[in-house]
Structure formats: C-alpha cells, structure tokens
Design an enzyme around this catalytic site. Structure first.
Site, PDB file in Angstrom:
ATOM      1  N   GLY A   1       0.813  -1.198   0.000  1.00 47.78           N
ATOM      2  CA  GLY A   1       0.000   0.000   0.000  1.00 47.78           C
ATOM      3  C   GLY A   1       0.855   1.259   0.000  1.00 47.78           C
ATOM      4  O   GLY A   1       0.453   2.318  -0.480  1.00 47.78           O
TER       5      GLY A   1
ATOM      6  N   ARG B   1       7.114   0.294  -2.777  1.00 46.98           N
ATOM      7  CA  ARG B   1       7.442  -0.651  -3.847  1.00 46.98           C
ATOM      8  C   ARG B   1       8.778  -1.291  -3.498  1.00 46.98           C
ATOM      9  O   ARG B   1       9.627  -0.653  -2.887  1.00 46.98           O
ATOM     10  CB  ARG B   1       7.557   0.088  -5.182  1.00 46.98           C
ATOM     11  CG  ARG B   1       6.201   0.374  -5.764  1.00 46.98           C
ATOM     12  CD  ARG B   1       6.296   1.002  -7.122  1.00 46.98           C
ATOM     13  NE  ARG B   1       4.968   1.068  -7.706  1.00 46.98           N
ATOM     14  CZ  ARG B   1       4.664   1.815  -8.746  1.00 46.98           C
ATOM     15  NH1 ARG B   1       5.578   2.549  -9.326  1.00 46.98           N
ATOM     16  NH2 ARG B   1       3.445   1.818  -9.225  1.00 46.98           N
TER      17      ARG B   1
ATOM     18  N   LYS C   1      12.900  -2.001   0.080  1.00 53.62           N
ATOM     19  CA  LYS C   1      11.542  -1.482   0.207  1.00 53.62           C
ATOM     20  C   LYS C   1      11.660   0.026   0.020  1.00 53.62           C
ATOM     21  O   LYS C   1      12.369   0.700   0.772  1.00 53.62           O
ATOM     22  CB  LYS C   1      11.013  -1.857   1.598  1.00 53.62           C
ATOM     23  CG  LYS C   1       9.564  -1.584   1.764  1.00 53.62           C
ATOM     24  CD  LYS C   1       9.031  -2.234   3.042  1.00 53.62           C
ATOM     25  CE  LYS C   1       7.705  -1.591   3.401  1.00 53.62           C
ATOM     26  NZ  LYS C   1       7.012  -2.277   4.477  1.00 53.62           N
TER      27      LYS C   1
ATOM     28  N   ASP D   1      -0.315  -6.930  11.778  1.00 54.02           N
ATOM     29  CA  ASP D   1      -0.679  -7.107  10.373  1.00 54.02           C
ATOM     30  C   ASP D   1      -0.194  -8.466   9.868  1.00 54.02           C
ATOM     31  O   ASP D   1       0.293  -8.595   8.746  1.00 54.02           O
ATOM     32  CB  ASP D   1      -0.103  -5.966   9.536  1.00 54.02           C
ATOM     33  CG  ASP D   1      -0.860  -5.797   8.215  1.00 54.02           C
ATOM     34  OD1 ASP D   1      -1.999  -6.308   8.110  1.00 54.02           O
ATOM     35  OD2 ASP D   1      -0.309  -5.164   7.295  1.00 54.02           O
TER      36      ASP D   1
ATOM     37  N   HIS E   1      37.527 -52.219  15.284  1.00 53.09           N
ATOM     38  CA  HIS E   1      36.844 -52.501  14.027  1.00 53.09           C
ATOM     39  C   HIS E   1      36.079 -53.815  14.172  1.00 53.09           C
ATOM     40  O   HIS E   1      36.628 -54.796  14.654  1.00 53.09           O
ATOM     41  CB  HIS E   1      37.891 -52.590  12.910  1.00 53.09           C
ATOM     42  CG  HIS E   1      37.286 -52.899  11.583  1.00 53.09           C
ATOM     43  ND1 HIS E   1      37.920 -53.665  10.650  1.00 53.09           N
ATOM     44  CD2 HIS E   1      36.106 -52.541  11.039  1.00 53.09           C
ATOM     45  CE1 HIS E   1      37.143 -53.783   9.586  1.00 53.09           C
ATOM     46  NE2 HIS E   1      36.045 -53.097   9.799  1.00 53.09           N
TER      47      HIS E   1
HETATM   48  P1  ADP Z   1       3.831  -2.164   2.397  1.00 53.97           P
HETATM   49  O1  ADP Z   1       4.331  -1.684   3.722  1.00 53.97           O
HETATM   50  O2  ADP Z   1       3.694  -1.084   1.405  1.00 53.97           O
HETATM   51  O3  ADP Z   1       2.633  -3.060   2.483  1.00 53.97           O
HETATM   52  P2  ADP Z   1       5.406  -4.572   2.051  1.00 53.97           P
HETATM   53  O4  ADP Z   1       6.399  -4.674   3.146  1.00 53.97           O
HETATM   54  O5  ADP Z   1       4.200  -5.434   2.158  1.00 53.97           O
HETATM   55  O6  ADP Z   1       5.007  -3.048   1.806  1.00 53.97           O
HETATM   56  O7  ADP Z   1       6.161  -4.884   0.681  1.00 53.97           O
HETATM   57  C1  ADP Z   1       5.534  -4.727  -0.556  1.00 53.97           C
HETATM   58  C2  ADP Z   1       5.830  -5.890  -1.462  1.00 53.97           C
HETATM   59  O8  ADP Z   1       7.214  -5.955  -1.728  1.00 53.97           O
HETATM   60  C3  ADP Z   1       5.486  -7.251  -0.889  1.00 53.97           C
HETATM   61  O9  ADP Z   1       4.173  -7.613  -1.106  1.00 53.97           O
HETATM   62  C4  ADP Z   1       6.449  -8.160  -1.669  1.00 53.97           C
HETATM   63  O10 ADP Z   1       5.939  -8.441  -2.942  1.00 53.97           O
HETATM   64  C5  ADP Z   1       7.671  -7.301  -1.800  1.00 53.97           C
HETATM   65  N1  ADP Z   1       8.636  -7.541  -0.708  1.00 53.97           N
HETATM   66  C6  ADP Z   1       8.636  -6.968   0.514  1.00 53.97           C
HETATM   67  N2  ADP Z   1       9.679  -7.394   1.259  1.00 53.97           N
HETATM   68  C7  ADP Z   1      10.365  -8.254   0.473  1.00 53.97           C
HETATM   69  C8  ADP Z   1      11.567  -9.033   0.654  1.00 53.97           C
HETATM   70  N3  ADP Z   1      12.255  -9.005   1.808  1.00 53.97           N
HETATM   71  N4  ADP Z   1      11.999  -9.806  -0.376  1.00 53.97           N
HETATM   72  C9  ADP Z   1      11.308  -9.841  -1.536  1.00 53.97           C
HETATM   73  N5  ADP Z   1      10.186  -9.132  -1.770  1.00 53.97           N
HETATM   74  C10 ADP Z   1       9.707  -8.350  -0.782  1.00 53.97           C
END
Ligand code: ADP
Length: 651
Positions: free
Chosen positions: A77, A80, A95, A189, A520
């Site tokens: 949300g 990315r 992130k 969450d 052995h």
């Molecule tokens: P938000 O806080 O915006 O919800 P998330 O922590 O859920 O963000 O991360 C968004 C997306 O990024 C996840 O749904 C996943 O697809 C990808 N992601 C997050 N952390 C990792 C990670 N450690 N390794 C690979 N992909 C990740």
C-alpha cells in the site's frame, strides 16, 4: 531532482527522533480500510505506492556504498520493492518509499517507527533488516531478500496445503511471534502476504508497518488497524475496547484456517459482512474437508472471540495437532508448485525429531539440558574488536558454548576401558583436542606472518560434515561426512562410524593413552551391547539420507581414512566441528561454511549454493577474501574463527 512541492527531507533518517508510541487516539489506519471501502479511498491507497518511481540504476547509502538496482519485486500500500545488488554480488530487497508519499509528520513518524522496530529485530524467522538510507526522492529500507514471495502466492497456486507443511510453517511463525511478543512488540498485520520465503524456504515475517510496542504506558492499543479478513473482534469493538498481543494469535488462527481450507474463515466480498461475521464468530469448517479434528480444535481456540481465551504461543505448541501427523524436516521449493510427494513417508519417530528440531531452530528450546552441558566460558578476554553483524557477534557466545564431548562423558563399557577412570579419558582427550588446536593456530600465525607457505599443489578438498542432526537429548549427535560415512557421537562419549554400503563398523572410544581408540568389527562380530547403537545409527542413516540436504556439491570422496568428529560446539552463531584429521568446520547461521583444514594450511568456503572453493590459507589472506566465492563477511568470520579456536584450547 527537485519536486514541485518542497518536501521535508528525512535527511539521515533520524531514528533517535522517531516516536515509536503511536497516538492513543484513533487515527486513520495506513492500510486496510475499516469502514466501507469506497472508490475514493482505494484510489488514494493506490496513489501512495505509485508515487514511488523506479529508483536510479545505482543507489548509494550514506557511506558511499553503491547498490545496483535490479528488477521490481512487488508493491504494497505504501512501498514498492526492488531487488538491489551490492558490489560483492549480494542481493537484497529494497523497500522503497517515495518521499512524496510522506506528506505529514504522522506518516513520517509511522515510517520511522516501522524502521526502528524492524531494525531492532533479529530472529531466523523475521526478514533481516540490513540498512536504511535515502536519496532526494525515496527512502530505502534494505532487507534480506525473500525470492520465493509470500505464503499468499503459494496459497494462490496451491489453493490448500497439507497439514504436514502447515505444521512446519506454524512452528516458524510462532517462533517469530513469540520473539516479537517477548520484546513487547505486536505485529498487528500478520497475514499470508506478509510472511515471506527465504531462499531455503524458511518463513520470514516482514512488513512492520503496523507494529507497535505494548508497555506499561500503553498496556492496550486503540488504533483501529489491520487487514479486514484478519482483524480480531476486539479491534472492531471500537476505540474504547483496546487490544494487545492476542490480535496476533487471532491472525495466526485465520492463517491456519486459510492454509488448510483454502480461504479465510470470514471471507465475503463485502467488508461490512466480514466484520459482522468476525464479531459474531460466524464461520464454519467446510463439511467435505478431510482436515483433522486436531487442526480444527486448534483453530477454534485461536479464533476465540474473547482474547483471553486464546492460547498463548507456548500453549499453541502443546496442541495434539503438532504430534498427530507428519512433520517434515524442512520444506523444499516443490511446495511452491504442488503437494510435496515425500511427506507420507515420514515416520512418527522422525516427525517427533523434526518437530523438536524445528522448535529449536526457531528459538523455542524445550530440549532438556542434560547431558548437553553449558560451559561457563569467559569470552570477555581477547574479544575481537571487529564490527560484527549482529548474527555473528561474539557477544552472543558469552556463556553459551554447548558441547557433548569431552564434558560429561561416561566411559564406554568394554573390558579394556571400564578399568580406567573417567578423569584420565577427559584429560587425554582434552589434551589432544588442545594439541590440534594449538598446532592449527601456530600454523595460522606463521602463514599470516609469511613464515609458512602451504604448498598449492597439495590443495585438497577437505572432508566435510555434510549433514547433521543434534539429538543429544536422546541419543547423540549424528552426522554424515562427504565420504557418505555416517557417525553418531553418543552422549556417553563414544562414536560408532559406518561406511556407506558396508556392514562393518568402527567403534571409537575414549582411551587413556591415545585419547581415542578405534575398534573394528565385521557385521557378525558386532558385540551385543552395541545393538542399541546399531539401531540408532541405522535410523539416522535412513533419516539423513531421506530428509537432510547435503552441504557438499555432490562430489564424494571414496576414502574416509578413519575421519570422525571429535567434538562439536554450538552457539548462537552456528556450529563448529573439530574433526580427527585437523579440520575445523564452521557452519555459520547465514548458511556459509568455512573450513580450516590440514591444521590451518588450507581454507575452504562453501556457499549456500554449494559452490566450493579450497585454497592455501595465504592466498586468501593476501587477497582479503576468496577469489571465486567472496564472502561479504570473510574478515569478520575469519577473526571469529580464530577467536573460537583460541577459546577452545583453554576449555
Ligand atoms: P507495504 O508496507 O507497502 O505493504 P510490504 O512490506 O508489504 O510493503 O512490501 C511490498 C511488497 O514488496 C510485498 O508484497 C512483496 O511483494 C515485496 N517484498 C517486501 N519485502 C520483500 C523481501 N524481503 N523480499 C522480496 N520481496 C519483498
């Protein structure tokens, strides 16, 4: 780059200024709309992460270390996520949060709280926090990469999973949540989409965006937040009710239901209907499902409307469900695509071992201490002053060395040995172990100072401990060498060694003059009083072949040459093996392995991908790392290894 509106720069991401207490008044949740989702709100949510543009191809942290951006991993949300590689080739997930989406103090406080809480976590089943930095447009939270996505994607492909897999996943999740709760953190969450798979198919809890701390100032929390399907009834009770750790237990109950029945229990298209169902505890088990009664009982209890009726994390693990069926030793990537084939062949006894091991790996240690003794080793002295990453920190080792041999041994009952006193075995064994260690450290010193150069022509891949099972609370420590021979170091101190495809065995027992003595026996001569040992070794042979992955890359040595495990040491950083041929193998927590062999002359690196590189020690020291398989923390690990070897001499 300048943006139209001047933004408050986060600058050095000043965590010290972060206010980790969320306001006590009810505020709009960041994710998971609690009221009817209307189109406007949806749009707004999409906008936040879409404000995050693709980062430049190289992003630098505040120390100038460059990360090369890789492909897009996913979107939440708020953020990315992109793959990032450092200059050694190590891959991370970044992130990425657009500064443009941090519009006010509240959002900034939330982000800093997420960073602060996540940064303080260190557990094998929590996504590792690596670093945090920013450029003009984004804040980057660098995390351990989880390349196999989350439980949500797995469930999308598989629809339902087996109870055996669910047992394994539940123990890992419970281990991590127990760790969080012990540190007074509620995640708030927990859901399938926030539980990721690392490269080895271990689960890792991520996304601390809604996590908060419960303390005496805030014994309950009042902010209404969560994701509709996973929200606990007390959160829906309104702003006056308050909630605590139990919301995470509720969410785990929802996940277990979803894993076994294919959809969350209160699922509906209409969010308001979901909330009504949650409040009324209105859910059913599908009548045609074959899921066990034990699983249903556990789900029922975790989904108790009254939060205080829900079992604690420790109580959950006491449920019959964990013991009433197969429990795998690990999960493979096969699970991502289809129902694994081999689960039906796990025996009850193997399942018990796997369950115990799994609990131990996640830090739930109910294995009785006896006969594994904890030595009071004073590691304060001569502690290397290197800056260790937390998982390797020698601070963790303080007073935590565990070992089986030579402490606490009983002499093997044979005609020769039972006339000798235990003290003399101990002394001779300790003396021999120390001799090997001293010789190794002496060689290392000579190599480091250029006075000794191991012959590069004599480089040989060392024999490795390729698999192991620590079952010292019952029988002993079982291992397989890269020669495929199987050994069990029994808790009494003797070892039985069996070569692959051979029926004869070797009995290695403590001896006053030589430290160890080898007998052995051909199959038909094996003494009757070893029948118990024979059963154990046959069992482990079968178990390890069926269930444990091999450290070595398939190459086998044909000759064992009588090599056996003299002693092993486990602590928070991993495990160290002392072999009878002057090899010291360190299996680190990050799945890298380093072996000093031939009493320190040669050094071997085994990567998590099982690439093996063996070189004369001086080559690697001059280069500062391995050539083909550099390890990010080579120097740290090398210093740590020397430190442990030194410490072991004095034990
Ligand atoms: P938000 O806080 O915006 O919800 P998330 O922590 O859920 O963000 O991360 C968004 C997306 O990024 C996840 O749904 C996943 O697809 C990808 N992601 C997050 N952390 C990792 C990670 N450690 N390794 C690979 N992909 C990740």
């Amino acid at each position: 780059m300048s943006s139209k509106r001047p933004l408050q720069p986060l600058n050095d991401v000043q965590l010290n200024k972060a206010n980790i207490q969320s306001p006590t008044t009810v505020k709009t949740p960041i994710k998971g709309a609690i009221s009817k989702p209307d189109a406007g709100k949806k749009k707004k949510r999409e906008k936040l992460s879409s404000l995050c543009k693709t980062p430049p191809s190289i992003v630098k942290n505040r120390h100038g270390r460059g990360y090369r951006r890789g492909h897009f991993l996913g979107e939440g949300g708020f953020a990315r996520c992109f793959q990032m590689k450092d200059d050694t080739g190590r891959t991370f997930a970044a992130k990425t949060v657009a500064k443009a989406s941090i519009k006010n103090e509240k959002t900034k406080t939330k982000l800093l709280s997420e960073i602060k809480i996540h940064k303080s976590m260190s557990h094998p089943n929590i996504v590792e926090f690596i670093d945090c930095f920013e450029d003009d447009v984004n804040v980057y939270i660098l995390l351990e990469i989880c390349p196999h996505q989350s439980l949500m994607e797995l469930l999308k492909t598989r629809k339902i999973i087996t109870e055996a897999e669910a047992r394994f996943f539940m123990v890992q999740v419970i281990g991590a949540v127990k760790y969080l709760h012990r540190r007074k953190v509620v995640h708030r969450d927990l859901k399938l989409g926030n539980i990721f798979f690392d490269p080895h198919m271990n689960l890792k809890i991520g996304d601390f965006g809604l996590a908060t701390i419960i303390n005496s100032a805030h014994p309950r929390r009042y902010t209404i937040c969560g994701t509709p399907n996973y929200i606990a009834p007390e959160v829906l009770g309104g702003k006056d009710v308050g909630h605590g750790f139990e919301v995470d237990i509720w969410a785990i109950g929802i996940m277990l239901y979803a894993m076994l029945f294919g959809k969350p229990p209160f699922q509906s298209k209409d969010v308001q209907v979901i909330y009504e169902r949650i409040k009324n505890n209105d859910y059913k088990f599908p009548p045609d499902s074959l899921v066990s009664l034990e699983a249903r009982q556990l789900i029922r209890d975790m989904l108790s409307t009254d939060p205080y009726q829900r079992p604690s994390m420790d109580q959950v693990l006491e449920y019959d469900w964990f013991k009433c069926g197969s429990f795998p030793s690990h999960i493979t990537t096969e699970s991502l695509k289809q129902k694994p084939k081999n689960l039906a062949f796990i025996t009850k006894e193997e399942s018990m071992i796997n369950f115990a091991n799994c609990k131990q790996q996640v830090g739930i240690n109910d294995v009785p201490k006896h006969p594994v003794e904890i030595l009071r080793t004073d590691l304060e002295s001569e502690r290397p002053r290197t800056l260790l990453p937390h998982s390797l920190s020698p601070d963790n080792t303080k007073n935590k060395y565990k070992e089986v041999s030579p402490v606490n041994i009983k002499p093997y009952k044979s005609k020769i040995s039972n006339q000798l006193s235990k003290a003399s075995y101990d002394n001779k064994m300790v003396y021999m172990l120390s001799e090997s260690l001293s010789e190794t450290l002496e060689n290392i010193k000579l190599i480091e100072t250029g006075q000794l150069q191991p012959d590069p022509k004599l480089v040989q891949k060392p024999q490795l401990v390729s698999k192991w099972v620590d079952y010292s609370n019952k029988h002993g420590f079982a291992y397989q060498l890269s020669t495929n021979s199987i050994g069990v170091l029994f808790t009494e101190g003797h070892t039985v060694l069996k070569f692959q495809d051979r029926s004869d065995i070797f009995l290695i027992h403590p001896n006053e003059e030589t430290g160890w003595k080898v007998d052995h026996f051909q199959r038909e001569q094996i003494p009757k009083d070893l029948s118990n040992e024979m059963q154990v070794i046959e069992f482990f042979d079968k178990y390890m072949t069926a269930h444990l992955s091999d450290v070595s890359s398939g190459e086998k040595h044909d000759q064992n040459g009588g090599v056996f495990l003299r002693r092993y040491t486990r602590d928070d950083n991993g495990i160290m093996f002392e072999l009878s041929n002057g090899s010291y193998q360190f299996n680190f927590k990050d799945h890298h392995k380093i072996v000093l062999s031939e009493y320190g002359h040669y050094i071997t690196h085994i990567t998590p991908n099982k690439e093996i590189e063996t070189l004369p020690l001086d080559y690697v020291l001059k280069n500062g790392n391995f050539f083909e398989t550099p390890d990010d923390y080579f120097t740290v690990k090398y210093n740590f290894m020397k430190h442990v070897l030194r410490e072991k001499i004095s034990i």
